[in-house]
Write an enzyme that holds these catalytic residues in place. Sequence first.
Site, PDB file in Angstrom:
ATOM      1  N   CYS A 194      -0.408   4.155   2.122  1.00 36.94           N
ATOM      2  CA  CYS A 194      -0.259   3.952   3.575  1.00 36.94           C
ATOM      3  C   CYS A 194       1.199   4.109   4.000  1.00 36.94           C
ATOM      4  O   CYS A 194       1.481   4.706   5.031  1.00 36.94           O
ATOM      5  CB  CYS A 194      -0.698   2.548   4.002  1.00 36.94           C
ATOM      6  SG  CYS A 194      -2.147   1.901   3.203  1.00 36.94           S
ATOM      7  N   ASP A 195       2.117   3.557   3.243  1.00 42.83           N
ATOM      8  CA  ASP A 195       3.511   3.436   3.708  1.00 42.83           C
ATOM      9  C   ASP A 195       4.513   4.319   2.972  1.00 42.83           C
ATOM     10  O   ASP A 195       5.677   4.389   3.375  1.00 42.83           O
ATOM     11  CB  ASP A 195       3.966   1.971   3.577  1.00 42.83           C
ATOM     12  CG  ASP A 195       3.097   1.038   4.400  1.00 42.83           C
ATOM     13  OD1 ASP A 195       2.593   1.484   5.446  1.00 42.83           O
ATOM     14  OD2 ASP A 195       2.920  -0.117   3.996  1.00 42.83           O
ATOM     15  N   CYS A 248       0.836  -1.204   0.000  1.00 46.00           N
ATOM     16  CA  CYS A 248       0.000   0.000   0.000  1.00 46.00           C
ATOM     17  C   CYS A 248       0.872   1.255   0.000  1.00 46.00           C
ATOM     18  O   CYS A 248       1.393   1.658   1.047  1.00 46.00           O
ATOM     19  CB  CYS A 248      -0.922  -0.016   1.218  1.00 46.00           C
ATOM     20  SG  CYS A 248      -1.938   1.460   1.332  1.00 46.00           S
TER      21      CYS A 248
END
Length: 303
Positions: free
Chosen positions: A134-135, A131
Amino acid sequence: MYDVLIIGAGPAGLGAAIYGIRAGFKLAVLDQSPISGGQVLNTYEVDNYLGFSQISGSDISDKFRGHADKLGVEFINEQVLGIENADRVKTVRTDKTTYETRAVILATGAEHLQLGVKGENEFAGMGVSYCATCDGAFFKKRTVAVVGGGDVAVEDAIFLAGMCSKVYLVHRRDKLRAADILQKKLMALSNVEILWDSEVKEINGSDIVENISVFNKKKNESSTLEVNGVFIAVGVKPVTEMFKGLVEMDDGGYIVAGEDCRTSADGIYAAGDIRKKPMRQIITAVADGANAINSLQNYFINN
Ligand code: NAP
């Protein structure tokens, strides 16, 4: 007793919820996550949903959820484990309790596939991610590789190029599968390098990812690429394991249902990415939600 329980709070589930509540059904949406949106939440930017020329995945998810909240849709944050008694009254079993309902809409979407190489599990969360939104921030000004050639891989590479010093896109063929408009955006970025005809063979490091072993199939050449992170975007699989034996599925686990979203079981409908269909987009998922409610109305006339 509910008229309809919708399992999954992505675009298909929320689309079904707003059509269902407007049709006067007693319904609820079951999703293990309190944050609605499904896969869209992991999308950096959405630019192909009608009415929104450019909006982030989390913002459009908020709008979808806000719409459902405004209409008074009930949300239950529990994990669905299966459906029993798939007769006229169906029992939906969750990790906490059971619910009775006349009909069910399955809208659990899809989840990412693994690449299946050495080091992938070992370095999950230590440089390996599925992701980018997200990261990605963990890799600011660093070098990363994205694996895959579809919409998600290319979107991830574009997003990461905005914060990383260098992005390698490793793709197993000499053509990308992603939409043309995304490819054009990608090609215009000076810090992105595409490794064509190449496969990641191994992800290596000590405690965290340090490099990947790449094999170029056309040149028959192996090389090592120094990277701090690897973003894997090699496709998705449907989340249908808990519905096996309940409804007909194809070999890939997608639920067999037409545009009307009717499955092989009476009163059970499949909407969105879990349905066997040619095009998986937000707009087609939302449309499935509406179609499932329409089919359900016809079902209730006789049941
Ligand atoms: P996808 O379209 O299935 O693409 C997967 C990519 O990974 C392909 O390029 C494939 O290569 C590659 N791949 C698969 N297995 C691999 C392996 N073992 N090793 C290396 N590469 C591998 O999946 P996706 O990008 O996750 O997208 C999923 C669905 O969501 C698609 O229907 C997509 O259109 C949709 N989506 C749409 C949008 C949008 O419209 N903006 C955004 C995101 C997702 P090959 O090309 O060689 O098969």
